[in-house]
Scaffold this motif. Sequence first.
Motif, mmCIF file in Angstrom:
data_model
loop_
_atom_site.group_PDB
_atom_site.id
_atom_site.type_symbol
_atom_site.label_atom_id
_atom_site.label_comp_id
_atom_site.label_asym_id
_atom_site.label_seq_id
_atom_site.Cartn_x
_atom_site.Cartn_y
_atom_site.Cartn_z
ATOM 1 N N VAL A 33 0.654 -1.113 0.167
ATOM 2 C CA VAL A 33 -0.036 0.025 0.066
ATOM 3 C C VAL A 33 0.860 1.189 -0.087
ATOM 4 N N LEU A 34 1.961 1.343 0.734
ATOM 5 C CA LEU A 34 2.995 2.256 0.764
ATOM 6 C C LEU A 34 3.346 2.443 -0.489
ATOM 7 N N ASP A 35 3.614 1.626 -1.438
ATOM 8 C CA ASP A 35 3.964 1.897 -2.860
ATOM 9 C C ASP A 35 2.840 2.582 -3.630
ATOM 10 N N ARG A 51 3.096 9.938 6.265
ATOM 11 C CA ARG A 51 4.235 9.813 6.573
ATOM 12 C C ARG A 51 4.814 8.379 6.467
ATOM 13 N N ARG A 52 6.261 8.294 6.102
ATOM 14 C CA ARG A 52 6.705 7.192 6.094
ATOM 15 C C ARG A 52 8.232 7.419 6.253
ATOM 16 N N SER A 53 9.057 6.325 6.449
ATOM 17 C CA SER A 53 10.497 6.408 6.804
ATOM 18 C C SER A 53 11.241 5.109 6.269
ATOM 19 N N CYS A 54 11.093 4.222 7.173
ATOM 20 C CA CYS A 54 11.836 2.983 6.921
ATOM 21 C C CYS A 54 11.432 2.074 5.608
ATOM 22 N N ALA A 55 10.202 2.020 5.307
ATOM 23 C CA ALA A 55 9.399 1.157 4.225
ATOM 24 C C ALA A 55 9.814 -0.418 4.474
ATOM 25 N N HIS A 56 10.027 -0.542 5.659
ATOM 26 C CA HIS A 56 10.190 -2.016 6.016
ATOM 27 C C HIS A 56 9.699 -2.538 7.398
ATOM 28 N N GLY A 57 8.609 -1.850 7.831
ATOM 29 C CA GLY A 57 7.979 -2.345 9.177
ATOM 30 C C GLY A 57 8.799 -1.945 10.246
ATOM 31 N N VAL A 58 9.761 -1.037 10.560
ATOM 32 C CA VAL A 58 10.731 -0.986 11.458
ATOM 33 C C VAL A 58 10.313 0.331 12.418
ATOM 34 N N CYS A 59 10.244 1.393 11.625
ATOM 35 C CA CYS A 59 9.924 2.705 12.264
ATOM 36 C C CYS A 59 8.549 2.808 12.801
ATOM 37 N N GLY A 60 7.523 2.253 12.129
ATOM 38 C CA GLY A 60 6.069 2.660 12.790
ATOM 39 C C GLY A 60 5.679 3.991 12.293
ATOM 40 N N SER A 61 5.907 4.430 11.453
ATOM 41 C CA SER A 61 5.368 5.899 11.030
ATOM 42 C C SER A 61 4.523 5.799 9.865
ATOM 43 N N ASP A 62 4.002 4.711 9.256
ATOM 44 C CA ASP A 62 3.090 4.740 8.356
ATOM 45 C C ASP A 62 1.801 3.862 8.715
ATOM 46 N N ALA A 63 1.410 3.775 10.028
ATOM 47 C CA ALA A 63 0.257 3.081 10.240
ATOM 48 C C ALA A 63 -1.029 3.971 9.736
ATOM 49 N N ARG A 71 -3.219 -0.878 10.035
ATOM 50 C CA ARG A 71 -2.163 -1.508 9.639
ATOM 51 C C ARG A 71 -1.101 -0.698 9.228
ATOM 52 N N LEU A 72 0.133 -1.290 9.003
ATOM 53 C CA LEU A 72 1.221 -0.587 8.739
ATOM 54 C C LEU A 72 1.072 -0.811 6.717
ATOM 55 N N ALA A 73 0.999 0.328 6.253
ATOM 56 C CA ALA A 73 1.091 0.438 4.789
ATOM 57 C C ALA A 73 2.239 -0.123 4.167
ATOM 58 N N CYS A 74 3.544 -0.216 4.779
ATOM 59 C CA CYS A 74 4.517 -0.781 4.174
ATOM 60 C C CYS A 74 4.683 -2.221 4.326
ATOM 61 N N LYS A 75 3.752 -2.992 5.122
ATOM 62 C CA LYS A 75 3.651 -4.479 5.300
ATOM 63 C C LYS A 75 2.639 -5.064 4.594
HETATM 64 FE FE1 FES Z 1 8.541 2.372 8.816
HETATM 65 FE FE2 FES Z 1 6.273 1.505 7.659
HETATM 66 S S1 FES Z 1 7.418 3.011 6.849
HETATM 67 S S2 FES Z 1 7.287 0.919 9.452
#
Ligand code: FES
Length: 230
Positions: A33-35, A51-63, A71-75
């Motif tokens: 979804v982030l893509d 918001r987004r940062s890591c794009a890999h489920g680590v930073c928590g910024s795109d819930a 949910r997290l858009a990047c997961k």
């Molecule tokens: Fe970091 Fe999704 S962008 S958790």
Amino acid sequence: MDVELRIQRFDPETDQAPHWQSFTVPVEPMDRVLDVLTRAKEQFDGSITFRRSCAHGVCGSDALMINGRNRLACKLRVEQLGRTITVAPLPGLPVVKDLVVDMEGFFGKYRSVMPFLVAAEPEGSGERLQSAEQREVYDDTTKCILCAACTTSCPSFWAEPEYVGPAAIVNAHRFIFDSRDEAAHERLEILADEDGVWRCRTTFNCVEACPRGINITKAILEVSAAVGAR
Ligand code: FES
Ligand code: SF4
Ligand code: F3S
């Protein structure tokens, strides 16, 4: 293939209220979804704000609330959702713009439970040791990435925004049950407040929402038991 991406839009400088806007976005099944959001921003409307940062489920910024669930858009992959993807900001927090919410209240609650190690003795030259068994007691709650998906999916929080919420309790748990910490009693006093653990009604929305798979309700029940026994 194409998907219909429905985004809740709100610009505080021009809008009286949020409204929905749709885009037809070309996607690959493995896109997340982030893509899709990023493609819509790049190809159709550069003002879409998220918001987004890591794009890999680590930073928590795109819930986000995606097809009705936090949910997290990047997961979350497109193939898990079908042809219509509906994206709204996390519920229960003030919207800053489009999909961005004001997290200050959320982080204020996190800070209120003293989410740091308190130990009177100086560290000395070595590490503060604990056994594997002592570490295991709070292992699950170390996994939190502070995405706020849990607290903003909680009906008790929606009904009573002063409720400290599951994320803060998870982070209190992480230190209350750490054998090296000496401030459990203070945290338990904080969580014994009327807006503390007792507001949980074991609804389990938080557990379903957590992208880290943390057994939040178990942690809340363990903290509640400790509050009751203090
Ligand atoms: Fe970091 Fe999704 S962008 S958790
Ligand atoms: Fe996010 Fe899970 Fe932490 Fe809640 S407990 S803030 S859902 S990672
Ligand atoms: Fe809310 Fe989770 Fe309790 S959804 S009511 S904090 S079990």
